[in-house]
Design a protein around this motif. Structure first.
Motif: not given
Ligand code: OTU
Length: 648
Positions: A149, A189, A230-231, A253, A287, A289, A293, A331, A400-402, A444, A522, A526
């Motif tokens: 990503f 990004h 986010i993290f 991120f 998708r 992503d 944001f 997404e 693949h995410d939490d 997480f 995460r 995977r």
């Molecule tokens: C998305 O995620 C992707 O699915 C993640 O795998 C990436 O890390 C992230 O973007 C950055 O590219 O909120 O709407 O586990 O749910 O980061 C974007 C946290 C997001 C993700 C969150 C998510």
């Protein structure tokens, strides 16, 4: 330079206009005619949305013309089969709503590389898959890259996964098999080693304006005041200091993922142009992503701002010109209340995304499992609107995410749970910390036990397949997993399976985790594909075969039953039972989902259906129902006199 400074728009509208006009004049007449018509249809919405974002700038027309030119160019470059597909899909906007079933996977973990994916097509077909989302396969940052990503090049295939030719062959083979390939397009990004970031670092002001830069710590602090994280554990804060720029770059991120500055219209132009070129590689869905944001506004959480929707609607208009057969999927992992605008149901209404993840439904179904109570699930469903013609909810159990718990906070607050107690408990439950918990997941981004963020773990580990010691426990775990899939397959316009869940594949092993330099926790969910597990699906009675066959059956039902075609209206059945979720899909299907570990008896008359009397009056119709622990049923009530259980 201040954050989100918008440079003057270029003023060469006449030039762009004359370029695309002459391109059309030189183009084959059939294409030119169609394109003129598409432009005529989209131009006003495109202009309107861009004026809303970029203001009444005198040169906004120039931007519109540049974008139309890019769309015309992309469309004229479209291969004949894709051009024909577009025409067909324009005439049948519900083409993707014919009992669709989705599957998502990392290319390397599922099949090694893109060629390996081509070899998996028969498997996907046997499962009934019609839509394949492969996680990022374009060139990513060197070193850590957030599972791809952090994109270093929008259009170059990652060398470790294959070549451009492999991608073209794959998209063709998938199309032949009736499977649409979905690619990520990371809008928010780019990687810190993307060409734009490198140029910015080298002092190029034009490219510095592609990013959101804060000059000093005061500016950073002013933004941070209202920004969530986010993290929070692995990438705290939203800004990263860049010595080369002597500025703080916005990094929502990871620090190596630089947020793009959409206040700069050049960014929009470049990103959209790249996306249209990628569509020409045979990608049938994007998708989008981190769509939420894209627009930053001081004093807010800088998520879901109105400009995001104007930009997405402008993007949709351009795709309608360039490649109308391609789907846009939002997404936006946001509370349910924030989602309708992604379908174009917000302030400025109009076509936006065809698909959006229903992450609240997903998270609430896990809460329901932990609590053995469907109240939160019901309140999420109650707030889920019917989406416009030609669009659908994407439902899923895992990805693949939490499992992000934050999306449910507004729902809980509305129910009076201000401290999100129920989420804390669910998070502890799935981390296996609650007495008697069968789950083997992990929290997480939460080191604090009274805080809550997300949960990691494969569905099989979270439903008890990993911890089961006896055949009875194993059966219960399988039933829990199938219950969640049963709900996802019933509810969604597009239910999405996460690689391995159809076989009960477990968490990434400890040994394997030790080898990973993946971004964070995460990685637990995977794992690598297991050929062994896959082969077990042929052994009757095995765990893999019990799960696989039921999912296959649901996929088949979706293909043949009319309630899964076109735009469906999925509503809540009136108070069925505190532990049973009851849904109705159009007029003719109901779904009952027992989230309790006990059998529950129901009467048809408890279901709040309109035509109970006629059901009751027929002697051989099921007036009484028993749902065993964690059992689900789909019942065809098209003929009210004789409801038929389709699957249980
Ligand atoms: C998305 O995620 C992707 O699915 C993640 O795998 C990436 O890390 C992230 O973007 C950055 O590219 O909120 O709407 O586990 O749910 O980061 C974007 C946290 C997001 C993700 C969150 C998510």
């Amino acid at each position: 330079m201040t954050i989100l400074e918008s440079p003057a728009l270029p003023s060469h509208s006449d030039e762009a206009l004359s370029v695309w006009r002459s391109q059309l004049n030189a183009a084959p007449q059939n294409r030119a005619r169609v394109l003129v018509e598409r432009i005529r249809k989209q131009e006003s919405v495109l202009t309107d949305r861009l004026v809303k974002v970029y203001g009444q700038h005198p040169n906004v027309d120039a931007l519109v013309q540049d974008l139309i030119q890019a769309a015309v160019q992309a469309s004229l470059a479209r291969a004949e089969d894709l051009w024909q597909l577009d025409l067909h899909r324009q005439a049948h906007p519900d083409w993707h709503q014919q009992g669709a079933v989705g599957y998502t996977a990392y290319v390397d973990q599922f099949a090694g590389n893109l060629q390996g994916i081509t070899e998996k097509i028969d498997y996907l077909k046997s499962l009934g898959v019609t839509y394949l989302h492969l996680l990022p396969f374009f060139k990513a940052a060197e070193g850590p890259n957030d599972g791809g990503f952090a994109v270093a090049h929008f259009e170059e295939v990652a060398p470790t996964l294959g070549t451009q030719d492999d991608l073209l062959q794959l998209t063709q083979a998938l199309r032949k098999a009736g499977i649409s390939l979905c690619s990520d397009f990371v809008l928010n990004h780019v990687a810190q080693d993307h060409e734009w970031a490198l140029k910015a670092k080298s002092g190029d002001l034009n490219y510095q304006n592609y990013f959101c830069l804060a000059k000093n710590t005061e500016e950073v602090a002013a933004w941070e005041k209202t920004l969530p994280q986010i993290f929070p554990d692995t990438a705290p804060g939203n800004f990263t200091f860049q010595p080369e720029l002597n500025a703080w770059v916005w990094t929502t991120f990871y620090p190596y993922q630089w947020d793009l500055n959409y206040a700069n219209p050049k960014v929009f132009l470049e990103v959209v142009s790249a996306m249209m070129r990628v569509a020409n590689m045979g990608i049938e869905a994007f998708r989008l992503d981190s769509t939420g944001f894209l627009w930053k506004r001081i004093g807010t959480n800088s998520q879901n701002q109105p400009e995001v929707h104007c930009l997405l609607q402008a993007l949709r208009a351009l795709m309608e010109i360039a490649c109308p057969g391609v789907l846009l999927k939002a997404e936006a992992i946001m509370p349910t209340q924030q989602l309708p605008p992604y379908f174009g149901l917000g302030e400025s209404s109009g076509p936006e995304c065809h698909l959006a993840y229903h992450s609240s439904l997903m998270a609430a179904s896990w809460v329901a499992l932990a609590e053995q109570d469907v109240s939160l699930l019901r309140s999420v469903m109650a707030q889920t609107p019917k989406v416009p013609q030609g669009s659908s909810w994407l439902s899923y159990v895992r990805c693949h995410d939490d499992i992000g718990w934050n999306v449910l906070k507004p729902d809980l607050e509305a129910l009076g749970d201000i401290t999100h107690e129920r989420l804390i408990e669910a998070s502890q439950f799935f981390a296996g910390l609650t007495a008697g918990s069968y789950a083997r997941g992990a929290a997480f981004q939460t080191t604090h036990t009274r805080a809550v963020h997300g949960t990691n773990g494969m569905a099989s580990a979270l439903t008890g397949l990993e911890s089961a010691q006896t055949p009875e426990e194993l059966s219960l775990a399988i039933d829990r997993l199938l219950l969640l899939q049963g709900l996802s397959f019933f509810m969604g316009g597009l239910p999405l399976l996460y690689m391995g869940d159809e076989l009960g594949l477990g968490n990434t092993t400890k040994e394997e985790l030790g080898l990973r330099n993946g971004p964070d926790g995460r990685e637990l969910h995977r794992p690598y594909w297991s050929e062994d597990k896959a082969n077990q699906r042929h052994i009757a009675g095995s765990m893999a075969s019990r799960i696989f066959s039921k999912i296959q059956q649901m996929a088949q039902l979706r293909k043949i039953h009319v309630a899964f075609k076109g735009n469906a209206d999925v509503g809540l059945l009136a108070n069925v039972h505190p532990q049973i979720l009851g849904l109705q899909r159009n007029q003719d299907l109901i779904g009952l989902f027992n989230f309790s570990n006990q059998a529950i008896d129901l009467k048809f008359s408890d279901l709040g259906l309109g035509s109970i009397e006629s059901i009751d009056s027929t002697s051989d119709s099921p007036t009484d129902l028993r749902l065993n622990s964690y059992q689900f049923m789909w019942i065809n009530i098209a003929s009210v006199a004789s409801p038929v259980v389709l699957i249980h």
